[in-house]
Design an enzyme around this catalytic site. Structure first.
Site, PDB file in Angstrom:
ATOM      1  N   PRO A  99      39.713  67.394  57.901  1.00  0.00           N
ATOM      2  CA  PRO A  99      40.432  68.184  58.913  1.00  0.00           C
ATOM      3  C   PRO A  99      39.940  69.614  58.975  1.00  0.00           C
ATOM      4  CG  PRO A  99      41.969  66.820  57.702  1.00  0.00           C
ATOM      5  CD  PRO A  99      40.632  66.647  57.033  1.00  0.00           C
ATOM      6  N   CYS A 100      39.667  70.072  60.180  1.00  0.00           N
ATOM      7  CA  CYS A 100      39.001  71.363  60.342  1.00  0.00           C
ATOM      8  C   CYS A 100      39.970  72.527  60.495  1.00  0.00           C
ATOM      9  CB  CYS A 100      38.078  71.313  61.558  1.00  0.00           C
ATOM     10  SG  CYS A 100      38.934  71.012  63.122  1.00  0.00           S
ATOM     11  N   GLN A 101      41.263  72.270  60.700  1.00  0.00           N
ATOM     12  CA  GLN A 101      42.185  73.370  60.984  1.00  0.00           C
ATOM     13  C   GLN A 101      42.246  74.395  59.853  1.00  0.00           C
ATOM     14  OE1 GLN A 101      42.813  70.173  61.358  1.00  0.00           O
ATOM     15  NE2 GLN A 101      44.032  69.735  63.176  1.00  0.00           N
ATOM     16  N   PHE A 122      39.900  75.593  58.243  1.00  0.00           N
ATOM     17  CA  PHE A 122      38.765  76.508  58.314  1.00  0.00           C
ATOM     18  C   PHE A 122      38.560  77.089  59.703  1.00  0.00           C
ATOM     19  CE2 PHE A 122      37.712  73.161  55.187  1.00  0.00           C
ATOM     20  CZ  PHE A 122      37.805  73.950  54.046  1.00  0.00           C
TER      21      PHE A 122
END
Length: 473
Positions: free
Chosen positions: A149-151, A153
């Site tokens: 999950p990118c949230q 970063f």
């Protein structure tokens, strides 16, 4: 071989009324045949309908009917499988998918029923993964891919990095890769990974009277932590920030791709197939017109009436700035006087350029993605084309969830570039890269330049800290 079931059993499985099942049979939404006054329903058809409409849960299951002739790939945080479709296209068998989102799991089960399906990565160890994929301890894994999950970063989030629960699954993924010891593994993430600290120090605790930022608190501290783990594990690596448009995707979409190699060698960068203006003798970037102009079916959201009146005044490639000044102020309200480019407001796509980055909702005021000519947002079918999903790829859940799945996906073309490179490395085929190719619009985004910059920032911080200590004495 498929079996048949009764209406009552079908209603129980879908948790809907018997009358509703009869309607689905009459309208041919279910594959069924009339026997006397009742219906007999094809079980596979019922299963497919249940998954697509989210009436049926996609259960965990092992791999079925495995193909032992192709190199093995395992996928984590699989989403709607954009990255996986590209990997598969390059010649790999996606033996296992791991995904927690309900609708994405249903999409995976609809399209790849033979791949093992697992849910929360935190619930499994290396042995569980091997067992689900039909692998023994002696079986070698060619490739593991994953986009945690990118949230945690993302520059749009709070940048908590590994202190965020979503960041913790990043570390779980890294641990699993190192335990499973594949020949190669790939980490995909957003640009924010390049600048996110491992430990975030509030701004009110910086400056005069406070110590300088340490290694973990510097911009890029999280990525530096990951790279140190890779080095200590013996894996070689390279990374870059790649614009998917350079790999044939009709979309400006940038993602960090870290390629890790068990042989300790530094892997080459991905090989581009396109360039913005035809540099390096490559074809120019693909355009929106080339990929969506011949679509017939469109399932889409709608813009509110108050925004439609402005769209009717805009041409392809224009946005709110193309309106007369009085209408700009009327359309934007208080946002007219705020800072920033605000190019996502009242935005029509251009026919002769790649699309902007697709978002999870094409009709939000600040990130509008309107059709170049028609007065509507892009349709789900157009989303699929721009992300290079096959037209026949089925998406589960309500319309808004379908947008979300495709909007969050890795473009298939970028996945294919990853798979093609690793397939060549596995086969010992020479990889030829263009010299000085501009992969991204940003500076210092490849592993060599990034590490040099991080080292310089760390050195500057230590010098400043030592200087402050001497002054204190």
């Amino acid at each position: 071989m498929s079996t048949e079931i009764t209406i009552k059993d079908a209603a129980k499985q879908l948790n809907i009324s018997v009358q509703r099942v009869r309607t689905l049979c009459r309208t041919s939404e279910l594959d069924a045949r009339k026997v006397g006054n009742s219906w007999i329903i094809d079980k596979d058809s019922l299963n497919s309908y249940g998954l697509k409409t989210a009436h049926k849960i996609a259960e965990d299951h092992p791999a079925y009917n495995v193909n032992k002739q192709k190199p093995i790939a395992l996928s984590f945080f699989s989403g709607a499988m954009g990255l996986d479709l590209g990997i598969e296209k390059a010649g790999f068998e996606i033996r296992l998918a791991c995904e927690i989102d309900k609708y994405c799991r249903q999409t995976i089960a609809l399209n790849k029923p033979n791949a093992a399906l697992l849910s929360d990565i935190n619930h499994y160890d290396a042995g569980d993964i091997r067992q689900a994929a039909g692998l023994t301890e002696k079986d070698d894994i060619d490739l593991i891919v994953g986009g945690p999950p990118c949230q945690a970063f993302s520059t749009a989030g709070k940048r908590k990095g590994f202190n965020d629960d979503r960041g913790n699954v990043f570390l779980k993924f890294l641990d699993l890769c190192l335990q499973l010891k594949p020949k190669y593994f790939v980490i995909e993430n957003v640009r924010g990974l390049l600048s996110c600290p491992l430990e975030h120090r509030p701004h009110y605790k910086r400056g005069e009277g406070y110590t300088e930022l340490d290694e973990d608190e510097l911009k890029g501290g999280a990525l530096n932590f990951i790279l140190k783990r890779l080095e200590s594990s013996g894996y070689g690596f390279s990374f870059n920030l790649y614009n998917a448009a350079n790999f044939g995707t009709p979309q400006i979409r940038e993602r960090v791709i870290i390629i890790c190699s068990r042989d300790r060698k530094r892997p080459p960068y991905l090989v581009p197939t396109h360039s913005e203006h035809g540099e390096h003798g490559l074809p120019k970037w693909n355009t929106v017109k080339r990929c969506i102009s011949k679509l017939d079916k469109h399932d889409h959201l709608n813009f509110p009436e108050k925004r439609l009146k402005y769209y009717k005044l805009l041409k392809a490639g224009e946005n709110w700035k193309s309106l007369p000044i009085d209408l700009q102020k009327e359309a934007m309200g208080k946002s007219f006087y705020s800072g920033g480019g605000k190019t996502g407001f009242l935005r029509r796509l251009a026919w002769n350029k790649p699309s902007p980055t697709l978002v999870t909702h094409p009709a939000m005021p600040a990130t509008d993605l309107a059709h170049p000519e028609e007065d509507r947002p892009l349709s789900v079918q157009e989303y699929k084309r721009i992300q290079e999903f096959p037209d026949k790829w089925q998406l589960a859940g309500p319309l808004i969830q379908q947008y979300k799945q495709i909007g969050n996906a890795v473009p298939v073309g970028l996945g294919y570039a990853v798979g093609s490179l690793i397939f060549r490395l596995l086969r010992g085929i020479q990889v030829i890269q263009p010299v000085n190719f501009k992969y991204s619009r940003y500076k210092n985004t490849d592993d060599i330049a990034w590490r040099a910059e991080f080292s310089q920032n760390l050195s500057n911080s230590r010098k400043s800290s030592n200087s402050n200590k001497r002054k204190a004495l």
